[in-house]
Design an enzyme around this catalytic site. Structure first.
Site, PDB file in Angstrom:
ATOM      1  N   GLU A  55      16.564 -25.747  26.280  1.00 15.93           N
ATOM      2  CA  GLU A  55      17.336 -26.502  27.265  1.00 15.93           C
ATOM      3  C   GLU A  55      17.484 -27.968  26.846  1.00 15.93           C
ATOM      4  O   GLU A  55      18.565 -28.555  26.972  1.00 15.93           O
ATOM      5  CB  GLU A  55      16.653 -26.440  28.639  1.00 15.93           C
ATOM      6  CG  GLU A  55      16.484 -25.031  29.170  1.00 15.93           C
ATOM      7  CD  GLU A  55      15.115 -24.459  28.890  1.00 15.93           C
ATOM      8  OE1 GLU A  55      14.526 -23.865  29.807  1.00 15.93           O
ATOM      9  OE2 GLU A  55      14.640 -24.605  27.734  1.00 15.93           O
ATOM     10  N   TRP A 111      10.434   5.729  -4.485  1.00 15.23           N
ATOM     11  CA  TRP A 111      10.618   5.017  -3.222  1.00 15.23           C
ATOM     12  C   TRP A 111      11.410   5.886  -2.274  1.00 15.23           C
ATOM     13  O   TRP A 111      12.455   6.405  -2.660  1.00 15.23           O
ATOM     14  CB  TRP A 111      11.325   3.693  -3.437  1.00 15.23           C
ATOM     15  CG  TRP A 111      10.515   2.696  -4.194  1.00 15.23           C
ATOM     16  CD1 TRP A 111      10.632   2.371  -5.501  1.00 15.23           C
ATOM     17  CD2 TRP A 111       9.480   1.854  -3.666  1.00 15.23           C
ATOM     18  NE1 TRP A 111       9.736   1.386  -5.846  1.00 15.23           N
ATOM     19  CE2 TRP A 111       9.017   1.049  -4.720  1.00 15.23           C
ATOM     20  CE3 TRP A 111       8.890   1.712  -2.411  1.00 15.23           C
ATOM     21  CZ2 TRP A 111       7.993   0.120  -4.553  1.00 15.23           C
ATOM     22  CZ3 TRP A 111       7.886   0.780  -2.249  1.00 15.23           C
ATOM     23  CH2 TRP A 111       7.455  -0.003  -3.312  1.00 15.23           C
ATOM     24  N   CYS A 120      11.224 -28.977  31.180  1.00 18.02           N
ATOM     25  CA  CYS A 120      12.675 -28.771  31.095  1.00 18.02           C
ATOM     26  C   CYS A 120      13.311 -28.872  32.476  1.00 18.02           C
ATOM     27  O   CYS A 120      14.475 -29.269  32.597  1.00 18.02           O
ATOM     28  CB  CYS A 120      12.965 -27.402  30.480  1.00 18.02           C
ATOM     29  SG  CYS A 120      12.579 -27.311  28.726  1.00 18.02           S
TER      30      CYS A 120
END
Length: 372
Positions: A58, A174, A90
């Site tokens: 903010e 893999w 804030c």
């Protein structure tokens, strides 16, 4: 003109996407995004929490908007904070800027920081609450940490189409593509710790570092579940313990052994598991004393099943290769669960499903009622 619920939801989703830019930099703080619009819905400023201890979303958005923020609407993914910590509240910054309407997507579960919505109402600002699926997903890790005192745990694995992570002989390289492995290394560089088990250490001798990331946002601690303290001294994890923080979790009665002394001398830290090998106490200790906000699990099916059994896995990332082994003796992705009926299985909540080249990638959430 007041935006419709659909327009409000779109602006909150935009704030959520912005918030994700802070992943790996803001933890243990929550990821937060903010959008400021004029009364007609035109965006004039936006911001996200960039790093722990820095200005909140903010404050950044208000600074960008400047004097133009007066009379505008502010959309934020988390209730504005109402306490003085590393930064000013804030809620007071929003009041001072002259914002007339605030829409937030989630109340702050942090008892110290919450209360911003009520403070704004007291100041005469119109305050509304509206959540979206995206903002709920964004706030889930922060909510979990505040409610349980444990880190957010992501289990990751690559598997064949028939659910196998290795052949019967242990070959797994893999299953996933190079592209997917790069994604995993990127995620490694954004978490506080990487968790694995003794079986994976012996089978693969991993390093558990973010090697293909040029600038990792974090250097994760390596954590090994090794109940009986059987990890070989010659493994790469032990040999590099002086360079990268390495922790072994074991039964308490192993702490006074000669092996424990040798590991400590090599730079390995030892922490204890709970009664009957429970992992939850070790994770709670890591959260409370080491600021573990999120943990990536890279382990075999046995440890994954054990974590699921304790309700410790919050999120699952799978890479599914278009390969079938068809071998019942091949290694399964999850083991140790006994389920007699399909309806008794663990049903996950899909977060993101997509294809990456020839692979299928899925992000799933474990329902909060299981993990909290």
């Amino acid at each position: 003109m007041t935006p419709s619920m659909q327009q409000t939801g779109a602006l909150l989703d935009r704030a959520a996407r912005i918030a994700l830019r802070g992943h790996g930099n803001v933890e243990p703080n929550p990821m937060v995004g903010c959008v400021i619009t004029d009364r007609n819905g035109r965006v004039i400023a936006e911001g996200h929490h960039r790093n722990c201890g820095g200005p909140h979303a903010e404050a950044i958005a208000l600074e960008k908007a400047g004097a133009a923020a007066a009379g505008c609407h502010l959309y934020v993914t988390l209730e504005p904070c109402n306490h003085t910590g590393r930064t000013a509240p804030c809620s007071e910054a929003i009041i001072k800027a002259g914002i007339t309407r605030v829409i937030y997507a989630h109340g702050d579960p942090n008892r110290i920081a919450c209360g911003g919505a009520e403070r704004l109402r007291e100041a005469g600002i119109r305050v509304e609450y509206q959540s979206t699926r995206r903002t709920t997903e964004l706030n889930a890790p922060h909510t979990h940490r505040c409610r349980t005192g444990r880190p957010w745990v992501i289990a990751k694995w690559a598997q064949t189409l028939d659910g196998r992570i290795a052949t019967a002989e242990g070959d797994s390289k893999w299953i996933s593509s190079e592209r997917s492995r790069r994604l995993v290394h990127r995620e490694r560089g954004r978490v506080d710790a990487i968790l694995t088990g003794l079986g994976t250490v012996i089978a693969d001798d991993p390093q558990l570092t973010a090697r293909t990331v040029r600038r990792p946002r974090r250097v994760p601690e390596r954590v090994i579940i090794d109940d009986q303290l059987e990890i070989p001294m010659e493994t790469r994890l032990v040999r590099t313990a002086g360079e990268f923080k390495t922790i072994v979790c074991c039964d308490a009665h192993r702490l006074s052994s000669e092996k424990a002394d040798a590991l400590r001398k090599a730079g390995v830290e030892l922490i204890t598991l709970g009664a009957h090998g429970a992992i939850a106490p070790a994770l709670a200790s890591g959260f409370q004393t080491r600021d573990w906000s999120n943990i990536l699990v890279e382990a075999g099916g046995g440890l994954v099943g054990r974590l699921l059994g304790e309700g410790l896995v919050n999120e699952i990332l799978t890479m599914i290769a278009p390969t079938i082994l068809g071998d019942t003796s091949a290694v399964s992705s999850v083991r140790g669960r006994k389920t007699e009926r399909i309806r008794d299985g663990l049903t996950l909540e899909p977060v993101d499903l997509r294809t990456r080249g020839s692979e299928f990638m899925g992000w799933y959430r474990v329902p909060a009622e299981i993990t909290e």
